[in-house]
Write a protein that holds these residues in place. Structure first.
Motif, PDB file in Angstrom:
ATOM      1  N   ASN A  36       0.834  -1.197   0.000  1.00  0.00           N
ATOM      2  CA  ASN A  36       0.000   0.000   0.000  1.00  0.00           C
ATOM      3  C   ASN A  36       0.877   1.259   0.000  1.00  0.00           C
ATOM      4  N   ARG A  37       1.930   1.273   0.790  1.00  0.00           N
ATOM      5  CA  ARG A  37       2.851   2.424   0.852  1.00  0.00           C
ATOM      6  C   ARG A  37       3.568   2.614  -0.487  1.00  0.00           C
ATOM      7  N   LYS A  38       3.994   1.501  -1.096  1.00  0.00           N
ATOM      8  CA  LYS A  38       4.667   1.586  -2.395  1.00  0.00           C
ATOM      9  C   LYS A  38       3.711   2.150  -3.449  1.00  0.00           C
ATOM     10  N   GLN A  39       2.463   1.691  -3.389  1.00  0.00           N
ATOM     11  CA  GLN A  39       1.468   2.181  -4.328  1.00  0.00           C
ATOM     12  C   GLN A  39       1.245   3.685  -4.152  1.00  0.00           C
ATOM     13  N   ARG A  40       1.213   4.146  -2.895  1.00  0.00           N
ATOM     14  CA  ARG A  40       1.043   5.574  -2.622  1.00  0.00           C
ATOM     15  C   ARG A  40       2.236   6.367  -3.164  1.00  0.00           C
ATOM     16  N   ASP A  41       3.449   5.862  -2.946  1.00  0.00           N
ATOM     17  CA  ASP A  41       4.646   6.544  -3.439  1.00  0.00           C
ATOM     18  C   ASP A  41       4.647   6.624  -4.965  1.00  0.00           C
ATOM     19  N   GLN A  42       4.241   5.513  -5.623  1.00  0.00           N
ATOM     20  CA  GLN A  42       4.174   5.519  -7.081  1.00  0.00           C
ATOM     21  C   GLN A  42       3.121   6.504  -7.576  1.00  0.00           C
ATOM     22  N   LEU A  43       2.021   6.587  -6.869  1.00  0.00           N
ATOM     23  CA  LEU A  43       0.972   7.529  -7.229  1.00  0.00           C
ATOM     24  C   LEU A  43       1.474   8.972  -7.126  1.00  0.00           C
ATOM     25  N   LEU A  44       2.215   9.273  -6.060  1.00  0.00           N
ATOM     26  CA  LEU A  44       2.776  10.618  -5.897  1.00  0.00           C
ATOM     27  C   LEU A  44       3.784  10.938  -7.000  1.00  0.00           C
ATOM     28  N   GLN A  45       4.603   9.954  -7.363  1.00  0.00           N
ATOM     29  CA  GLN A  45       5.569  10.170  -8.443  1.00  0.00           C
ATOM     30  C   GLN A  45       4.859  10.418  -9.779  1.00  0.00           C
ATOM     31  N   THR A  46       3.831   9.653 -10.027  1.00  0.00           N
ATOM     32  CA  THR A  46       3.072   9.820 -11.256  1.00  0.00           C
ATOM     33  C   THR A  46       2.416  11.192 -11.305  1.00  0.00           C
ATOM     34  N   LYS A  47       1.885  11.605 -10.169  1.00  0.00           N
ATOM     35  CA  LYS A  47       1.257  12.927 -10.098  1.00  0.00           C
ATOM     36  C   LYS A  47       2.285  14.025 -10.380  1.00  0.00           C
ATOM     37  N   ALA A  48       3.486  13.896  -9.817  1.00  0.00           N
ATOM     38  CA  ALA A  48       4.548  14.876 -10.056  1.00  0.00           C
ATOM     39  C   ALA A  48       4.943  14.894 -11.530  1.00  0.00           C
ATOM     40  N   GLN A  49       5.015  13.726 -12.147  1.00  0.00           N
ATOM     41  CA  GLN A  49       5.367  13.649 -13.561  1.00  0.00           C
ATOM     42  C   GLN A  49       4.284  14.290 -14.431  1.00  0.00           C
ATOM     43  N   MET A  50       3.041  14.064 -14.074  1.00  0.00           N
ATOM     44  CA  MET A  50       1.935  14.662 -14.832  1.00  0.00           C
ATOM     45  C   MET A  50       1.960  16.190 -14.712  1.00  0.00           C
ATOM     46  N   THR A  51       2.271  16.680 -13.531  1.00  0.00           N
ATOM     47  CA  THR A  51       2.370  18.126 -13.338  1.00  0.00           C
ATOM     48  C   THR A  51       3.496  18.694 -14.202  1.00  0.00           C
ATOM     49  N   SER A  52       4.601  17.969 -14.257  1.00  0.00           N
ATOM     50  CA  SER A  52       5.730  18.401 -15.083  1.00  0.00           C
ATOM     51  C   SER A  52       5.355  18.409 -16.560  1.00  0.00           C
ATOM     52  N   VAL A  53       4.664  17.383 -17.014  1.00  0.00           N
ATOM     53  CA  VAL A  53       4.237  17.312 -18.415  1.00  0.00           C
ATOM     54  C   VAL A  53       3.271  18.457 -18.730  1.00  0.00           C
ATOM     55  N   GLN A  54       2.386  18.736 -17.801  1.00  0.00           N
ATOM     56  CA  GLN A  54       1.420  19.821 -17.997  1.00  0.00           C
ATOM     57  C   GLN A  54       2.145  21.163 -18.131  1.00  0.00           C
ATOM     58  N   ALA A  55       3.138  21.399 -17.288  1.00  0.00           N
ATOM     59  CA  ALA A  55       3.904  22.650 -17.364  1.00  0.00           C
ATOM     60  C   ALA A  55       4.640  22.750 -18.701  1.00  0.00           C
ATOM     61  N   LYS A  56       5.215  21.654 -19.143  1.00  0.00           N
ATOM     62  CA  LYS A  56       5.915  21.659 -20.433  1.00  0.00           C
ATOM     63  C   LYS A  56       4.942  21.922 -21.579  1.00  0.00           C
ATOM     64  N   THR A  57       3.762  21.348 -21.492  1.00  0.00           N
ATOM     65  CA  THR A  57       2.755  21.551 -22.530  1.00  0.00           C
ATOM     66  C   THR A  57       2.353  23.021 -22.614  1.00  0.00           C
ATOM     67  N   HIS A  58       2.143  23.631 -21.459  1.00  0.00           N
ATOM     68  CA  HIS A  58       1.804  25.064 -21.446  1.00  0.00           C
ATOM     69  C   HIS A  58       2.932  25.893 -22.050  1.00  0.00           C
ATOM     70  N   SER A  59       4.155  25.525 -21.734  1.00  0.00           N
ATOM     71  CA  SER A  59       5.312  26.250 -22.265  1.00  0.00           C
ATOM     72  C   SER A  59       5.385  26.125 -23.786  1.00  0.00           C
ATOM     73  N   VAL A  60       5.165  24.928 -24.283  1.00  0.00           N
ATOM     74  CA  VAL A  60       5.205  24.709 -25.740  1.00  0.00           C
ATOM     75  C   VAL A  60       4.086  25.479 -26.434  1.00  0.00           C
ATOM     76  N   MET A  61       2.902  25.489 -25.829  1.00  0.00           N
ATOM     77  CA  MET A  61       1.777  26.217 -26.429  1.00  0.00           C
ATOM     78  C   MET A  61       2.060  27.719 -26.457  1.00  0.00           C
ATOM     79  N   ALA A  62       2.644  28.239 -25.380  1.00  0.00           N
ATOM     80  CA  ALA A  62       2.981  29.670 -25.346  1.00  0.00           C
ATOM     81  C   ALA A  62       4.020  29.992 -26.412  1.00  0.00           C
ATOM     82  N   THR A  63       4.994  29.114 -26.574  1.00  0.00           N
ATOM     83  CA  THR A  63       6.026  29.321 -27.596  1.00  0.00           C
ATOM     84  C   THR A  63       5.406  29.297 -28.988  1.00  0.00           C
ATOM     85  N   GLN A  64       4.464  28.381 -29.217  1.00  0.00           N
ATOM     86  CA  GLN A  64       3.807  28.297 -30.517  1.00  0.00           C
ATOM     87  C   GLN A  64       3.006  29.562 -30.805  1.00  0.00           C
ATOM     88  N   LYS A  65       2.289  30.069 -29.813  1.00  0.00           N
ATOM     89  CA  LYS A  65       1.515  31.296 -30.017  1.00  0.00           C
ATOM     90  C   LYS A  65       2.446  32.470 -30.312  1.00  0.00           C
TER      91      LYS A  65
END
Length: 133
Positions: A36-65
């Motif tokens: 259960n603890r490992k699953q929670r840690d993996q979930l937190l890592q995935t959430k952090a990665q998704m946040t990073s991807v979202q920030a990169k996506t916003h950056s790319v969209m701003a650059t495109q505009k």
């Protein structure tokens, strides 16, 4: 939060089983708690990665505009450069200056003519005043 709540419940069950002397059941729950603890840690890592991807996506969209805006500005400047011919602008400015000078000269001539006309009237008036004395 759900995982944390489950973890607390498992810890309570492990304690209860240990108090009851059910060591094998407590061991199984302990393994489940660790998973259960490992699953929670993996979930937190995935959430952090998704946040990073979202920030990169916003950056790319701003650059495109920004790139699109720069392209549009470049096209507009190109059209303006096609329409503006420096030699024509220079010729127009020279003609403007020439016409402006001619207007100034005509205005000065009219002003001198008006001054001369009024000056003659003043001289005639002064002449008559002297003669009347």
């Amino acid at each position: 939060r759900e995982l944390e709540r489950q973890e607390q419940q498992m810890q309570a069950e492990i304690r209860t089983m240990m108090k009851q002397g059910n060591e094998s059941g407590a061991r199984v729950l302990a393994k489940s708690l660790i998973q259960n603890r490992k699953q929670r840690d993996q979930l937190l890592q995935t959430k952090a990665q998704m946040t990073s991807v979202q920030a990169k996506t916003h950056s790319v969209m701003a650059t495109q505009k920004m790139t699109e805006a720069m392209g549009n500005a470049t096209k507009a400047m190109g059209k303006i450069n096609e329409q503006v011919r420096p030699s024509e602008v220079q010729t127009i400015m020279q003609q403007f200056e020439k016409q402006s000078q001619m207007l100034d000269m005509k205005e000065e001539m009219i002003s001198e003519g008006i001054d001369a006309a009024f000056e003659d009237d003043l001289v005639d008036g002064e002449t008559e005043a002297v003669m009347d004395q």
